[in-house]
Each structure stands twice: as C-alpha cells, then as structure tokens.
Design a protein around this motif. Structure first.
Motif, PDB file in Angstrom:
ATOM      1  N   VAL A   2       7.846   7.814  -6.973  1.00 39.32           N
ATOM      2  CA  VAL A   2       9.131   7.141  -7.054  1.00 39.32           C
ATOM      3  C   VAL A   2       9.236   6.146  -5.915  1.00 39.32           C
ATOM      4  O   VAL A   2       9.317   6.540  -4.754  1.00 39.32           O
ATOM      5  CB  VAL A   2      10.296   8.156  -6.974  1.00 39.32           C
ATOM      6  CG1 VAL A   2      11.627   7.432  -7.053  1.00 39.32           C
ATOM      7  CG2 VAL A   2      10.179   9.182  -8.082  1.00 39.32           C
ATOM      8  N   PRO A   3       9.201   4.839  -6.209  1.00 40.34           N
ATOM      9  CA  PRO A   3       9.290   3.856  -5.127  1.00 40.34           C
ATOM     10  C   PRO A   3      10.640   3.913  -4.438  1.00 40.34           C
ATOM     11  O   PRO A   3      11.650   4.271  -5.027  1.00 40.34           O
ATOM     12  CB  PRO A   3       9.078   2.519  -5.843  1.00 40.34           C
ATOM     13  CG  PRO A   3       8.474   2.871  -7.161  1.00 40.34           C
ATOM     14  CD  PRO A   3       9.009   4.212  -7.520  1.00 40.34           C
ATOM     15  N   VAL A   4      10.663   3.528  -3.196  1.00 44.37           N
ATOM     16  CA  VAL A   4      11.887   3.440  -2.414  1.00 44.37           C
ATOM     17  C   VAL A   4      11.944   2.058  -1.792  1.00 44.37           C
ATOM     18  O   VAL A   4      10.962   1.581  -1.242  1.00 44.37           O
ATOM     19  CB  VAL A   4      11.926   4.526  -1.312  1.00 44.37           C
ATOM     20  CG1 VAL A   4      13.189   4.381  -0.485  1.00 44.37           C
ATOM     21  CG2 VAL A   4      11.860   5.906  -1.930  1.00 44.37           C
ATOM     22  N   ARG A  13      12.319   7.323   4.460  1.00 38.85           N
ATOM     23  CA  ARG A  13      11.370   7.577   3.379  1.00 38.85           C
ATOM     24  C   ARG A  13      11.006   6.283   2.660  1.00 38.85           C
ATOM     25  O   ARG A  13      11.869   5.520   2.249  1.00 38.85           O
ATOM     26  CB  ARG A  13      11.954   8.584   2.388  1.00 38.85           C
ATOM     27  CG  ARG A  13      11.037   8.914   1.230  1.00 38.85           C
ATOM     28  CD  ARG A  13      11.512  10.135   0.471  1.00 38.85           C
ATOM     29  NE  ARG A  13      11.293  11.351   1.244  1.00 38.85           N
ATOM     30  CZ  ARG A  13      10.159  12.046   1.247  1.00 38.85           C
ATOM     31  NH1 ARG A  13       9.132  11.632   0.529  1.00 38.85           N
ATOM     32  NH2 ARG A  13      10.026  13.135   1.963  1.00 38.85           N
ATOM     33  N   LEU A  14       9.697   6.059   2.509  1.00 37.14           N
ATOM     34  CA  LEU A  14       9.208   4.900   1.772  1.00 37.14           C
ATOM     35  C   LEU A  14       8.874   5.244   0.335  1.00 37.14           C
ATOM     36  O   LEU A  14       9.047   4.437  -0.566  1.00 37.14           O
ATOM     37  CB  LEU A  14       7.951   4.329   2.444  1.00 37.14           C
ATOM     38  CG  LEU A  14       8.148   3.373   3.618  1.00 37.14           C
ATOM     39  CD1 LEU A  14       6.813   3.014   4.223  1.00 37.14           C
ATOM     40  CD2 LEU A  14       8.864   2.124   3.167  1.00 37.14           C
ATOM     41  N   LEU A  15       8.342   6.427   0.109  1.00 35.51           N
ATOM     42  CA  LEU A  15       7.962   6.812  -1.244  1.00 35.51           C
ATOM     43  C   LEU A  15       7.945   8.331  -1.380  1.00 35.51           C
ATOM     44  O   LEU A  15       7.939   9.060  -0.381  1.00 35.51           O
ATOM     45  CB  LEU A  15       6.598   6.230  -1.618  1.00 35.51           C
ATOM     46  CG  LEU A  15       5.410   6.479  -0.670  1.00 35.51           C
ATOM     47  CD1 LEU A  15       4.720   7.779  -1.029  1.00 35.51           C
ATOM     48  CD2 LEU A  15       4.421   5.335  -0.746  1.00 35.51           C
ATOM     49  N   ALA A  42       5.746   0.207  -1.871  1.00 32.29           N
ATOM     50  CA  ALA A  42       6.372  -0.577  -0.805  1.00 32.29           C
ATOM     51  C   ALA A  42       5.413  -1.672  -0.364  1.00 32.29           C
ATOM     52  O   ALA A  42       4.833  -1.607   0.725  1.00 32.29           O
ATOM     53  CB  ALA A  42       6.741   0.332   0.366  1.00 32.29           C
ATOM     54  N   PRO A  43       5.185  -2.688  -1.208  1.00 30.50           N
ATOM     55  CA  PRO A  43       4.153  -3.696  -0.934  1.00 30.50           C
ATOM     56  C   PRO A  43       4.347  -4.442   0.383  1.00 30.50           C
ATOM     57  O   PRO A  43       3.370  -4.902   0.979  1.00 30.50           O
ATOM     58  CB  PRO A  43       4.256  -4.648  -2.130  1.00 30.50           C
ATOM     59  CG  PRO A  43       5.604  -4.393  -2.730  1.00 30.50           C
ATOM     60  CD  PRO A  43       5.905  -2.959  -2.473  1.00 30.50           C
ATOM     61  N   ALA A  47      -1.151  -3.883   3.854  1.00 30.76           N
ATOM     62  CA  ALA A  47      -2.015  -5.018   4.196  1.00 30.76           C
ATOM     63  C   ALA A  47      -2.900  -5.420   3.026  1.00 30.76           C
ATOM     64  O   ALA A  47      -3.917  -6.088   3.227  1.00 30.76           O
ATOM     65  CB  ALA A  47      -2.875  -4.673   5.408  1.00 30.76           C
ATOM     66  N   TRP A  48      -2.541  -5.042   1.811  1.00 29.95           N
ATOM     67  CA  TRP A  48      -3.329  -5.400   0.628  1.00 29.95           C
ATOM     68  C   TRP A  48      -3.499  -6.919   0.533  1.00 29.95           C
ATOM     69  O   TRP A  48      -4.545  -7.419   0.157  1.00 29.95           O
ATOM     70  CB  TRP A  48      -2.661  -4.863  -0.629  1.00 29.95           C
ATOM     71  CG  TRP A  48      -3.464  -5.118  -1.861  1.00 29.95           C
ATOM     72  CD1 TRP A  48      -4.590  -4.478  -2.257  1.00 29.95           C
ATOM     73  CD2 TRP A  48      -3.195  -6.107  -2.855  1.00 29.95           C
ATOM     74  NE1 TRP A  48      -5.053  -4.999  -3.444  1.00 29.95           N
ATOM     75  CE2 TRP A  48      -4.210  -6.004  -3.842  1.00 29.95           C
ATOM     76  CE3 TRP A  48      -2.199  -7.068  -3.038  1.00 29.95           C
ATOM     77  CZ2 TRP A  48      -4.250  -6.829  -4.955  1.00 29.95           C
ATOM     78  CZ3 TRP A  48      -2.239  -7.873  -4.152  1.00 29.95           C
ATOM     79  CH2 TRP A  48      -3.263  -7.749  -5.099  1.00 29.95           C
TER      80      TRP A  48
END
Length: 508
Positions: A2-4, A13-15, A42-43, A47-48
């Motif tokens: 679940v994305p946050v 919380r990020l995810l 959480a793009p 560092a993608w």
C-alpha cells in the motif's frame, strides 16, 4: 503493498509491505518488492532515476550560464566561481571541525556494560535477524565461525547468508556448511540491480524479527553487540529507529594506507557521528553493524537497491520520517583496505552514493526543509553533498597553487581578489592544521601512538580522496547504480606472500 504519499511520510511510514508469511510463499513478489518496492511506492525517495526534471534543467542552465560567462567575461566568471567554492570550503571545514569537537566530548556515545548486556533475561530478548550479504566469498566456513561467537540465544538468532543465485563459487562453499537451525542460506535471484541493498531487502522482508542488523563477510563483531544494542535501544526509547556501532580494523598496521584508513574511521565513528547526533543532523549510517527496529525499517521502505550508499540514504530517510539514530560503544573489526586501487574503487562508490543521496533528498526542497529543519538541511548540504564535491575540486586548486608558486603568473593572482585570497589562506593554513589536529587527536584518543606518523602525513591521503571523488562524479553520469565490489582478504594474501618469501629465502 500500500503506497503512502511522501507528504504523509513525515508521519513515519512510507509504505506497508505484505505480511512476511505471504512473501515467503511468493518469491516472485518478494524479489519484485526487494528491487522496486520503494521506487514504486515512494519514487521521490528512490535513486532509481538520478535526476528529476527540475534538477536536470537547473544543471543545464548553470552549465550554460558558466559557459556563457567564460566566453563573455572569463576573468569575472572565474573569480565568481572560485569565490563560491572557497566560501563552500570554509563553511565545510568549519562545520566538520565543530562536529569533531562536539563528538569528542563523548556524551552522545551510548555505553552498555557487559553486566547490563547480560542482565536481560532470554525471554525478554527479541528475535534478531543478522543479514550477511556475500559475493564471491569461498571462505564461508570462517565467516560462520566468527558469527557463532555472537553471545545471543540461538533460538532467537536468525542469521541469513545472502548469496547471489548465480554465484557458483559461493553457492558451492555454502553446501559444505554444517546445518544449524539459526542459519539460513538465502539464494537471491539474479535480477537487476545487482547490489548489496537488493540482497538485504530480499533477506529482510522474508524475516520475522524484532531487531535486525547487517555484517559484512569479513566482519568480526563484538560478541555482546546484539545484546548491547537491545539494551541501548530500550534505554533510548521508541523515537530511536537505529543505533550504529563503531567500526575498526584488525589490520591497521599493515601499511601506510591502512593506518590512514584507521584514522579516517576512528574520527568518523568515534567523533563525527556523535557530533551529528549532538547537532540534531541526519546520521549517514555505515554499511555494517547498524541495528534497526524491524517494524520501523519496513515502514520506511528498507534499503534503496538503486543507491550505492544505501546506508547513508537510509539514515536520511529515517531522519525525514521523524526518527533518530544513536551511536553504540561497541566495535566491529573488519579489514582495512590495503591496496590503493581497491581503496579508490571503494571510496568512489561511497562518494557517488553521497551525491545520489543528496540529489534524492532535495527533490522536493520545501518538504525536505520542513522534515529536516535548519540543522538537518545544513548537514545534508555541507556534509552529504559537500564531502565528495569539494574533494573533487581539490585537484583544480592544487593546480592553481602549483602554478602560482612555480611561475608567479599575475593571471593566477588576478583570480584571487583580496577577500577571496585571505579566505583561501585561512582554508589553506588553518583548515589543514585543523585536519592534522583531528588526525593526531584521533590517534591519541584511540591510544595508538603508532598512528601518529600517518596522522602527520594525511595530506598525501587527500590525493587518493581527490581521485575517488573525480571518479565518482564521472560514474554518476555513466554508471549511476553500478556497484564496484571491494576485494577482501588482501591482508591474508600479504601474510601468505610474506611467509612464502621467508620460506623461500634460503633457496634464492
């Protein structure tokens, strides 16, 4: 998963990853989460991608402006650039000295005595996951024996050797290990990126534990370190997500480079990190012996597999989520890099990762300023970005200095008007003296008089740092997520070579 939203991430919380049991039953989902979980949920924290559009545009505009200035008014443009960099140098040197002095007080180091460490009953200790990523490491037996020295209840210990599935050398060595209930060999699918943090994610997300730590293949940790970390984290309270143990070296006296490296680490883990804690700035974690609350680590997205200094990045992410990091008075010994080329490879990866981390965490300036505060932003700019970038400028200033002393060229003198000249002299004289002082102080603090000579020769060490920083800047553009593995066992190889030379001497 679940994305946050990153805006909600300030609420810690990020995810939310799937349950551990589900991930254990679905290895495809596990490897996908290990590689792309943070980047998907959480793009802006991953560092993608190296640059977001506004950063790319800003760099292009600055490059065009600098080029235009050099064409239209070269002297004035050079003076402005040199003045800006000189001011940055002065600020960075002053900041590091303040950090060192705050850290030297020692009041931020958490000390847990042997008696306190043993005082916690086994039934009050958490399950502890120990992640050990290994790659091309045939001597697994020696590694496992070192880990067996950990003083922790075996029914609560979850040691995970993380092997790349196509690393035949290490997989073969793992088959010869004696089975142990607390030891699991985890074969990580060969999916990009081929990095240590991806392997750590794969091992950690399928583990069910209260605490988690990482050791490298050559590490020799303090036997009581896990127990000390448990006591320390309970003493510090729930606002602390991680505590970093100190790193030292068992081959510090091997050569001049290992002595420099020992002083470098002694200053970093003995003073700098404690100084950052004192100032309330983000703490860039080391790659090993950092001890986490597992639930918090899951919530902030674990490690970013696309960042080549995933430890420093994670320290920033924890700070942005509202958590703190402590420093533990417990030492893990590892191998100091004794080969110059190998050292440059390792340090260039660290520098590249610092720049990656900076670029990631300034993607939304207003948000990160609110999360980090003034002191945190200062640490991000001066310490995280400044360390590699200013090191990369060193060669340029050394060249200017050499040109002036050899030719007395007035064109060089014209680049340094009075204000810039005197500030530059402060950096040259007082800055270098401050760095030498820190080296000597560290040698004394470590009670290592044999390191005093190396401390006085530290300016030669800066030349290696410049090469590493220059390589890091180049690789950031050409190979942003490429992980240059550090060769280990060089201390053993030297010992073998020396023994062979001695044994073969009579026949020569």
């Amino acid at each position: 998963m679940v994305p946050v939203s990153p805006d909600v991430a300030h609420g810690k919380r990020l995810l939310t990853p799937p349950p551990v049991a589900q991930l254990r039953e679905d290895p495809d989902q596990l490897i996908e989460l290990a590689c792309h979980g943070l980047a998907t949920a959480a793009p802006e924290y991953s560092a993608w991608g190296v640059f977001v559009p506004w950063q790319r545009v800003t760099l292009i505009v600055l490059a065009i402006a600098a080029l235009a200035g050099l064409l239209v008014a070269p002297a004035a443009t050079c003076i402005v650039i040199i003045a800006v960099v000189t001011i940055a140098y002065a600020v960075a040197l002053g900041y590091r000295f303040v950090l060192f002095r705050y850290g030297a007080r020692g009041d931020r180091m958490v000390t847990v005595s042997d008696e306190e460490a043993h005082s916690v009953p086994d039934d009050q200790l958490p399950v502890y996951t120990v992640l050990v990523p290994v790659f091309h490491e045939p001597l697994l037996g020696e590694l496992v024996e070192r880990l067996e020295g950990l003083d922790y209840p075996r029914h609560l210990l979850d040691i995970r050797l993380l092997l790349e599935d196509d690393d035949d050398e290490t997989v073969t060595a793992a088959r010869s290990l004696a089975p142990r209930e607390h030891l699991t060999v985890v074969r990580v699918p060969p999916m990009k990126p081929r990095t240590k943090p991806k392997a750590c994610n794969y091992g950690f997300l399928a583990a069910d534990s209260g605490m988690c730590t990482i050791f490298d293949a050559e590490d020799a940790p303090d036997p009581l370190q896990l127990r000390r970390a448990v006591v320390a984290m309970r003493r510090l309270g729930p606002q602390y997500a991680c505590i970093q143990a100190r790193l030292g070296f068992y081959n510090a006296s091997q050569n001049l480079l290992t002595r420099w490296f020992t002083l470098d680490y002694g200053s970093w883990f003995g003073n700098m990190l404690s100084g950052l804690v004192s100032l309330g700035a983000p703490v860039p974690l080391g790659g090993t012996s950092n001890h986490f609350r597992s639930d918090v680590l899951r919530g902030v997205g674990a490690w970013d597999p696309w960042n080549v200094t995933e430890d420093a990045d994670l320290g920033l992410r924890l700070h942005r989520a509202g958590y703190k990091v402590g420093v533990l008075d417990s030492t893990t010994l590892e191998e100091a890099n004794s080969d110059g080329i190998n050292w440059v490879r390792q340090r260039s990866r660290w520098y590249k990762g610092y720049i990656q981390t900076f670029l990631v965490h300034v993607r939304r300036p207003r948000l990160v300023a609110g999360q980090l505060g003034l002191r945190g932003v200062a640490g991000l700019l001066v310490f995280i970005a400044g360390t590699p970038l200013l090191s990369a400028f060193n060669g340029f200033f050394w060249a200017l200095t050499a040109m002036w002393f050899t030719s007395r060229d007035p064109a060089v003198a014209a680049l340094f008007p009075s204000a810039v000249y005197y500030l530059g002299m402060v950096c040259l004289v007082l800055g270098n003296l401050a760095v030498l002082y820190m080296g000597v102080f560290t040698a004394r603090q470590m009670e290592r008089p044999d390191l005093l000579g190396a401390a006085l020769l530290m300016p030669l060490y800066w030349g290696l740092m410049w090469l590493a920083a220059l390589k890091a800047v180049i690789q950031l553009v050409t190979k942003p997520s490429y992980w240059e593995k550090t060769a280990h066992g060089l201390d053993q190889q030297q010992t073998v070579d020396e023994q062979s030379a001695v044994e073969g001497a009579p026949d020569e």
